[in-house]
Scaffold this active site. Sequence first.
Site, PDB file in Angstrom:
ATOM      1  N   GLU A   1      -3.058  -9.062   2.715  1.00 41.14           N
ATOM      2  CA  GLU A   1      -3.172  -7.912   1.812  1.00 41.14           C
ATOM      3  C   GLU A   1      -2.887  -8.332   0.373  1.00 41.14           C
ATOM      4  O   GLU A   1      -1.858  -8.945   0.100  1.00 41.14           O
ATOM      5  CB  GLU A   1      -2.157  -6.832   2.220  1.00 41.14           C
ATOM      6  CG  GLU A   1      -2.453  -6.196   3.555  1.00 41.14           C
ATOM      7  CD  GLU A   1      -1.483  -5.071   3.896  1.00 41.14           C
ATOM      8  OE1 GLU A   1      -0.650  -4.686   3.055  1.00 41.14           O
ATOM      9  OE2 GLU A   1      -1.562  -4.570   5.035  1.00 41.14           O
TER      10      GLU A   1
ATOM     11  N   GLU B   1      -9.282  -0.175   2.089  1.00 40.77           N
ATOM     12  CA  GLU B   1      -8.626   0.950   2.766  1.00 40.77           C
ATOM     13  C   GLU B   1      -8.385   2.104   1.805  1.00 40.77           C
ATOM     14  O   GLU B   1      -7.813   1.939   0.727  1.00 40.77           O
ATOM     15  CB  GLU B   1      -7.291   0.461   3.373  1.00 40.77           C
ATOM     16  CG  GLU B   1      -6.550   1.560   4.126  1.00 40.77           C
ATOM     17  CD  GLU B   1      -5.456   1.049   5.056  1.00 40.77           C
ATOM     18  OE1 GLU B   1      -5.337  -0.183   5.239  1.00 40.77           O
ATOM     19  OE2 GLU B   1      -4.721   1.902   5.594  1.00 40.77           O
TER      20      GLU B   1
HETATM   21  O1  KIV Z   1      -3.107  -3.359  10.495  1.00 46.67           O
HETATM   22  C1  KIV Z   1      -4.179  -2.729  10.595  1.00 46.67           C
HETATM   23  O2  KIV Z   1      -4.463  -2.069  11.594  1.00 46.67           O
HETATM   24  C2  KIV Z   1      -5.094  -2.779   9.456  1.00 46.67           C
HETATM   25  C3  KIV Z   1      -6.255  -1.834   9.474  1.00 46.67           C
HETATM   26  C4  KIV Z   1      -5.797  -0.471   9.175  1.00 46.67           C
HETATM   27  C5  KIV Z   1      -7.327  -2.273   8.561  1.00 46.67           C
HETATM   28  O3  KIV Z   1      -4.904  -3.541   8.559  1.00 46.67           O
END
Ligand code: KIV
Length: 272
Positions: free
Chosen positions: A123, A190
């Site tokens: 991220e 997201e």
């Molecule tokens: O951890 C997860 O499930 C995610 C998705 C929401 C993309 O990163």
Amino acid sequence: MSVSKREYKRVTTKSLVDMKGQGEKISMLTAYDYTMAKIVDGAGIDVILVGDSASNVMAGHETTLPITLDQMIYHASSVVKAIERSLVVVDLPFGTYQSDPKEALRSAIRIMKESGAHAVKLEGGKEIKESIKRILNAGIPVMGHLGLTPQSIYKFGTYTVRAKEEKEAEQLKEDAKMLERIGCFGVVLEKIPASLAREVAESVSIPIIGIGAGKHVDGQVLVLHDMLGMTHEFNPRFLRRYLNLYEDMTKAISTYVSDVKAIKFPSDKEQY
Ligand code: KIV
């Protein structure tokens, strides 16, 4: 629009880029264990994400922050054992890549070596560029994740839509281009406005997978337990429930409880 759908015996990072090139949308769901992963893979999903949402869904934590690298490796190796076709992408958990690129590489190597997964997801944008480059240089495919990044929830303070303001939207567009330039094979966006997601998807050649980012992206991802309706307290606008397993499972289990109490289970036929 009718789209010619090529058969992929095994989905690779290259298949995903090809799918984008051919206008075929990419399907992605989370899975965290062998049994669910076998069903998801068998149903024809393109990408399985061993998401750090396991922290919420499997471990019951309030956020994704507490899950550890060892726990992610445990989930990922259970998923990998079940897979015949899908590409398996694993989240690097909070605290295993932000402090320095060497640590990021060590974490990614552990995931690849100990679980057998095919790629990792991180991220963030420019602030983790050097970590991503280090991982890519070691030959490990990386997927980016921009917009609402749940590992930063205490910075954001809320799970509401991101990048509605121009400054944040501009930064997101720059970050997506940077991720493409340094060699990421895809990016998750997201919870951002659909128009912004569309602009990003049209401006890069790598696949953009949306969750709460509208339909004009290259694919969609949802958390498996949410789309199956196993969770029922989480109700964002972007979530479509394809089943109501919370209700069905509750009914099945309470019927079992009544049957056991009333000595209706097992029957004569169900004993030796
Ligand atoms: O951890 C997860 O499930 C995610 C998705 C929401 C993309 O990163």
